[in-house]
Design a protein around this motif. Structure first.
Motif, PDB file in Angstrom:
ATOM      1  N   VAL A  52       2.775  -7.727  10.950  1.00  0.00           N
ATOM      2  CA  VAL A  52       1.645  -7.527  10.038  1.00  0.00           C
ATOM      3  C   VAL A  52       1.033  -6.148  10.255  1.00  0.00           C
ATOM      4  O   VAL A  52       0.668  -5.455   9.298  1.00  0.00           O
ATOM      5  N   GLY A  53       0.943  -5.717  11.518  1.00  0.00           N
ATOM      6  CA  GLY A  53       0.391  -4.390  11.797  1.00  0.00           C
ATOM      7  C   GLY A  53       1.208  -3.304  11.128  1.00  0.00           C
ATOM      8  O   GLY A  53       0.666  -2.423  10.450  1.00  0.00           O
ATOM      9  N   LEU A  54       2.529  -3.385  11.266  1.00  0.00           N
ATOM     10  CA  LEU A  54       3.398  -2.390  10.621  1.00  0.00           C
ATOM     11  C   LEU A  54       3.218  -2.412   9.109  1.00  0.00           C
ATOM     12  O   LEU A  54       3.122  -1.371   8.461  1.00  0.00           O
ATOM     13  N   PHE A  55       3.131  -3.640   8.557  1.00  0.00           N
ATOM     14  CA  PHE A  55       2.991  -3.761   7.107  1.00  0.00           C
ATOM     15  C   PHE A  55       1.677  -3.137   6.641  1.00  0.00           C
ATOM     16  O   PHE A  55       1.634  -2.431   5.624  1.00  0.00           O
ATOM     17  N   LEU A  56       0.589  -3.379   7.388  1.00  0.00           N
ATOM     18  CA  LEU A  56      -0.704  -2.811   6.989  1.00  0.00           C
ATOM     19  C   LEU A  56      -0.638  -1.290   7.008  1.00  0.00           C
ATOM     20  O   LEU A  56      -1.211  -0.615   6.160  1.00  0.00           O
ATOM     21  N   ILE A  57       0.075  -0.742   7.993  1.00  0.00           N
ATOM     22  CA  ILE A  57       0.149   0.719   8.084  1.00  0.00           C
ATOM     23  C   ILE A  57       0.855   1.303   6.860  1.00  0.00           C
ATOM     24  O   ILE A  57       0.418   2.298   6.293  1.00  0.00           O
ATOM     25  N   ILE A  58       1.944   0.669   6.423  1.00  0.00           N
ATOM     26  CA  ILE A  58       2.679   1.292   5.316  1.00  0.00           C
ATOM     27  C   ILE A  58       2.149   0.888   3.946  1.00  0.00           C
ATOM     28  O   ILE A  58       2.452   1.549   2.969  1.00  0.00           O
ATOM     29  N   SER A  59       1.363  -0.183   3.853  1.00  0.00           N
ATOM     30  CA  SER A  59       1.030  -0.664   2.510  1.00  0.00           C
ATOM     31  C   SER A  59      -0.391  -0.315   2.085  1.00  0.00           C
ATOM     32  O   SER A  59      -0.785  -0.656   0.981  1.00  0.00           O
ATOM     33  N   ARG A  60      -1.168   0.326   2.946  1.00  0.00           N
ATOM     34  CA  ARG A  60      -2.554   0.601   2.571  1.00  0.00           C
ATOM     35  C   ARG A  60      -2.785   2.090   2.405  1.00  0.00           C
ATOM     36  O   ARG A  60      -2.256   2.900   3.159  1.00  0.00           O
ATOM     37  N   ARG A  61      -3.604   2.413   1.425  1.00  0.00           N
ATOM     38  CA  ARG A  61      -3.824   3.809   1.073  1.00  0.00           C
ATOM     39  C   ARG A  61      -4.887   4.432   1.960  1.00  0.00           C
ATOM     40  O   ARG A  61      -4.880   5.632   2.196  1.00  0.00           O
ATOM     41  N   ASN A  62      -5.815   3.604   2.409  1.00  0.00           N
ATOM     42  CA  ASN A  62      -6.983   4.115   3.107  1.00  0.00           C
ATOM     43  C   ASN A  62      -6.666   4.346   4.584  1.00  0.00           C
ATOM     44  O   ASN A  62      -6.107   3.479   5.252  1.00  0.00           O
ATOM     45  N   ALA A  63      -7.036   5.534   5.088  1.00  0.00           N
ATOM     46  CA  ALA A  63      -6.688   5.866   6.463  1.00  0.00           C
ATOM     47  C   ALA A  63      -7.316   4.891   7.465  1.00  0.00           C
ATOM     48  O   ALA A  63      -6.711   4.563   8.489  1.00  0.00           O
ATOM     49  N   LEU A  64      -8.512   4.381   7.153  1.00  0.00           N
ATOM     50  CA  LEU A  64      -9.149   3.421   8.064  1.00  0.00           C
ATOM     51  C   LEU A  64      -8.307   2.163   8.194  1.00  0.00           C
ATOM     52  O   LEU A  64      -8.166   1.589   9.284  1.00  0.00           O
ATOM     53  N   MET A  65      -7.738   1.727   7.065  1.00  0.00           N
ATOM     54  CA  MET A  65      -6.919   0.515   7.113  1.00  0.00           C
ATOM     55  C   MET A  65      -5.664   0.755   7.941  1.00  0.00           C
ATOM     56  O   MET A  65      -5.125  -0.159   8.566  1.00  0.00           O
ATOM     57  N   GLN A  66      -5.192   2.008   7.948  1.00  0.00           N
ATOM     58  CA  GLN A  66      -4.001   2.283   8.756  1.00  0.00           C
ATOM     59  C   GLN A  66      -4.334   2.213  10.238  1.00  0.00           C
ATOM     60  O   GLN A  66      -3.522   1.746  11.040  1.00  0.00           O
ATOM     61  N   VAL A  67      -5.540   2.663  10.595  1.00  0.00           N
ATOM     62  CA  VAL A  67      -5.963   2.509  11.989  1.00  0.00           C
ATOM     63  C   VAL A  67      -6.043   1.022  12.337  1.00  0.00           C
ATOM     64  O   VAL A  67      -5.624   0.587  13.414  1.00  0.00           O
ATOM     65  N   ILE A  68      -6.591   0.236  11.398  1.00  0.00           N
ATOM     66  CA  ILE A  68      -6.681  -1.210  11.633  1.00  0.00           C
ATOM     67  C   ILE A  68      -5.283  -1.795  11.840  1.00  0.00           C
ATOM     68  O   ILE A  68      -5.055  -2.596  12.745  1.00  0.00           O
ATOM     69  N   GLY A  69      -4.330  -1.346  10.993  1.00  0.00           N
ATOM     70  CA  GLY A  69      -2.954  -1.816  11.148  1.00  0.00           C
ATOM     71  C   GLY A  69      -2.404  -1.463  12.524  1.00  0.00           C
ATOM     72  O   GLY A  69      -1.770  -2.290  13.189  1.00  0.00           O
ATOM     73  N   TYR A  70      -2.698  -0.237  12.964  1.00  0.00           N
ATOM     74  CA  TYR A  70      -2.240   0.196  14.288  1.00  0.00           C
ATOM     75  C   TYR A  70      -2.808  -0.712  15.376  1.00  0.00           C
ATOM     76  O   TYR A  70      -2.105  -1.100  16.320  1.00  0.00           O
ATOM     77  N   LEU A  71      -4.074  -1.089  15.226  1.00  0.00           N
ATOM     78  CA  LEU A  71      -4.691  -1.923  16.256  1.00  0.00           C
ATOM     79  C   LEU A  71      -4.143  -3.347  16.242  1.00  0.00           C
ATOM     80  O   LEU A  71      -4.015  -3.979  17.294  1.00  0.00           O
ATOM     81  N   VAL A  72      -3.815  -3.836  15.048  1.00  0.00           N
ATOM     82  CA  VAL A  72      -3.185  -5.164  14.973  1.00  0.00           C
ATOM     83  C   VAL A  72      -1.836  -5.119  15.697  1.00  0.00           C
ATOM     84  O   VAL A  72      -1.493  -6.003  16.493  1.00  0.00           O
ATOM     85  N   LEU A  73      -1.089  -4.034  15.419  1.00  0.00           N
ATOM     86  CA  LEU A  73       0.199  -3.834  16.105  1.00  0.00           C
ATOM     87  C   LEU A  73      -0.008  -3.808  17.619  1.00  0.00           C
ATOM     88  O   LEU A  73       0.731  -4.435  18.387  1.00  0.00           O
ATOM     89  N   GLU A  74      -1.042  -3.105  18.042  1.00  0.00           N
ATOM     90  CA  GLU A  74      -1.340  -2.984  19.474  1.00  0.00           C
ATOM     91  C   GLU A  74      -1.661  -4.363  20.065  1.00  0.00           C
ATOM     92  O   GLU A  74      -1.208  -4.705  21.160  1.00  0.00           O
ATOM     93  N   ASN A  75      -2.447  -5.149  19.307  1.00  0.00           N
ATOM     94  CA  ASN A  75      -2.748  -6.519  19.748  1.00  0.00           C
ATOM     95  C   ASN A  75      -1.464  -7.291  19.992  1.00  0.00           C
ATOM     96  O   ASN A  75      -1.336  -8.014  20.992  1.00  0.00           O
ATOM     97  N   GLY A  76      -0.513  -7.126  19.065  1.00  0.00           N
ATOM     98  CA  GLY A  76       0.756  -7.843  19.191  1.00  0.00           C
ATOM     99  C   GLY A  76       1.491  -7.440  20.451  1.00  0.00           C
ATOM    100  O   GLY A  76       1.975  -8.285  21.206  1.00  0.00           O
TER     101      GLY A  76
END
Lengths: 304, 214
Positions: free
Chosen positions: B135-159
């Protein structure tokens, strides 16, 4: 005694169904600081509709007249299959949960056909929306029932609901909670309640269900209102039977617990309607798919 | 212990689906905070009593950073950016949720394949960690907003964090805290980068960056 026990759930539904709508309206009125209509108002309304004559447009055919009747009949049939918590239903056979979903779909189909038969583009729009959302809500219902079937290991609604005991809740808490959330959303979606549709509006362009029944009058409209009450009772019964795992075996105890649960459900729906605004139309599919997802997650949780 | 892990698992999956389906950035940041606290508790549950203060330190550090620190930082960034507060994904929310279901199925399958090699790891947590990574990887590639990409990175990190906690029993504390420090520095740098992107372009939507191409 057994025969008596099995007719309790349909009879309760037929007699008390409209009361549920009245309780919801009463709750909304209470939250808004009004006194609200009397609890028997839905019965008065239905009785008044039934006494009146019906008006049919020149453009309509027998399909239009058939719609409300088929809808009501189909819900009667569904009432015979759906158990009421611990109280068994008159009919029970393997796979009847799919029959219930199918019966609800047939009822919707009849109403949609009647709406299309008027030839009014306005009703056509409502029919299109209704079918769009139903196409998403139906898989959600089947998924939620599949979760329950999987947890209890039964394939018929009555044994499934007999199997949802307190110990089943302890064993599969996250899964059953997720299925209950799906059923709550479905109770709102299928009965055109507020986050999805507003049952009180007649004039807005965003309405879904109400627009389809604009041309019905007299007894037909009475049938539709009564059928709406029964549908709310059926879906509410599925939800309350799930979250209220009292299976004592004593008829009066189970029955009164279910009655209490239904009343609480009506108050909860009233609260939701008072607290929430309706979603924009484009957000509704998201809401329903989200609800279906909950059941998928629940299903995968018990698979592993 | 198992019932607790299962509850964490279910709530974690829900928070991921909420991140996939929520359109407001503020709400996403709050879900991220919830997820950080939730998975910060995993070391305490898994190493019950076995590791004492080490598990407590690890859990405390995680909750403080991912549950409180990063979300506060992101909320400040969002307030400063003053841009559109909607996520505006490249992939619609419904499709994102469907991807989530697909990813969940994939992670269950992967987990059942991995299970023989990692037999001491609890199944549900292994499943959670792979799902979080996807899900983290998906959020990083599928969201336009840079903040959401940071969120995706953190989800990935949680994993990755959950995967580490449950599979490698004897990791030195230093390594685990080092990973935490890395994540902290990473988010810090990303925060600064977003700040500069916002100043330069007046927006934090990453597709504006294509204007940089000569």
């Amino acid at each position: 005694m057994a025969a008596f026990a099995s007719v309790i759930s349909p009879v309760c539904a037929l007699v008390l169904g409209p009361l549920l709508l009245a309780l919801i309206n009463r709750t909304k009125a209470f939250v808004a600081g009004r006194r609200g209509p009397p609890l028997l108002q839905p019965y008065f309304d239905i009785a008044k509709y039934l006494r009146r004559g019906a008006v049919y447009g020149d453009a309509t055919s027998w399909v239009f007249r058939l719609g409300p009747v088929v809808n009501l009949t189909v819900l009667f049939a569904a009432l015979l299959i759906v158990p009421w918590g611990a109280i068994r239903s008159p009919l029970s056979f393997s796979g009847d949960l799919i029959v219930v979903a199918g019966l609800l779909a047939v009822g919707r189909f009849a109403i949609v056909l009647a709406a299309l038969d008027t030839g009014s583009s306005f009703e056509g729009m409502g029919a299109s929306r209704e079918v769009h959302f139903a196409a998403l809500a139906e898989p959600a219902l089947l998924l939620a029932l599949a979760v329950l079937a999987r947890v209890t290991g039964a394939l018929s609604l009555t044994p499934i609901y007999q199997g949802i005991t307190a110990s089943a809740w302890v064993a599969a808490l996250p899964t059953l909670a997720l299925a209950a959330m799906t059923l709550l959303v479905l109770a709102l979606v299928e009965n055109s309640r507020i986050p999805v549709d507003d049952p009180t509006t007649h004039l807005e362009l965003t309405m879904i269900h109400e627009v389809m029944v604009l041309d019905h009058s007299g007894p037909d409209l009475g049938y539709i209102h009564y059928a709406a009450a029964l549908k709310l009772w059926i879906l509410g019964g599925l939800l309350v039977g799930l979250v209220m795992p009292l299976r004592s075996g004593a008829l009066w105890l189970d029955g009164s617990a279910m009655l209490l649960g239904m009343a609480i459900l009506a108050v909860v729906i009233g609260m939701i309607e008072s607290a929430m605004a309706r979603y924009r139309l484009v957000h509704v599919p998201q809401f329903i798919v989200g609800a279906a997802t909950l059941s998928v997650v629940g299903f995968i949780l018990i698979l592993v | 212990m198992f019932a607790l892990l299962e509850t964490v698992h279910a709530l974690g999956l829900l928070s991921c689906f909420a991140l996939l389906g929520t359109s407001r950035i503020g709400a996403c940041i709050r879900w991220l905070s919830f997820q950080g606290i939730l998975f910060g508790l995993v070391p305490l549950i898994v190493h019950q009593g076995g590791l004492g203060w080490r598990a407590a330190l690890l859990a405390g550090g995680n909750i403080a950073l991912k549950g409180i620190g990063f979300p506060l930082l992101l909320l400040r960034l969002r307030a400063r950016a003053e841009t559109n507060r909607e996520v505006e994904p490249f992939v619609s929310f419904v499709m994102s949720i469907l991807f989530g279901i697909f990813a969940l199925g994939l992670s269950v399958w992967l987990t059942s394949e991995l299970k023989p090699a990692l037999h001491q790891a609890p199944f549900v947590m292994l499943d959670s960690s792979i799902f979080l990574i996807l899900v983290g990887l998906f959020l990083i590639i599928s969201r336009r907003n840079a903040l959401m990409q940071v969120i995706g990175y953190l989800v990935l990190e949680n994993g990755i964090f959950v995967f580490g906690v449950i599979t490698v029993v004897g990791t030195p504390l230093l390594v685990e805290l080092g990973v935490l420090l890395d994540a902290f520095v990473g988010v810090f740098v990303m925060g600064i980068a977003i700040y500069h992107i916002n100043r330069e372009f007046g927006s934090i939507e990453v597709d504006r960056l294509s204007a940089l191409k000569g």
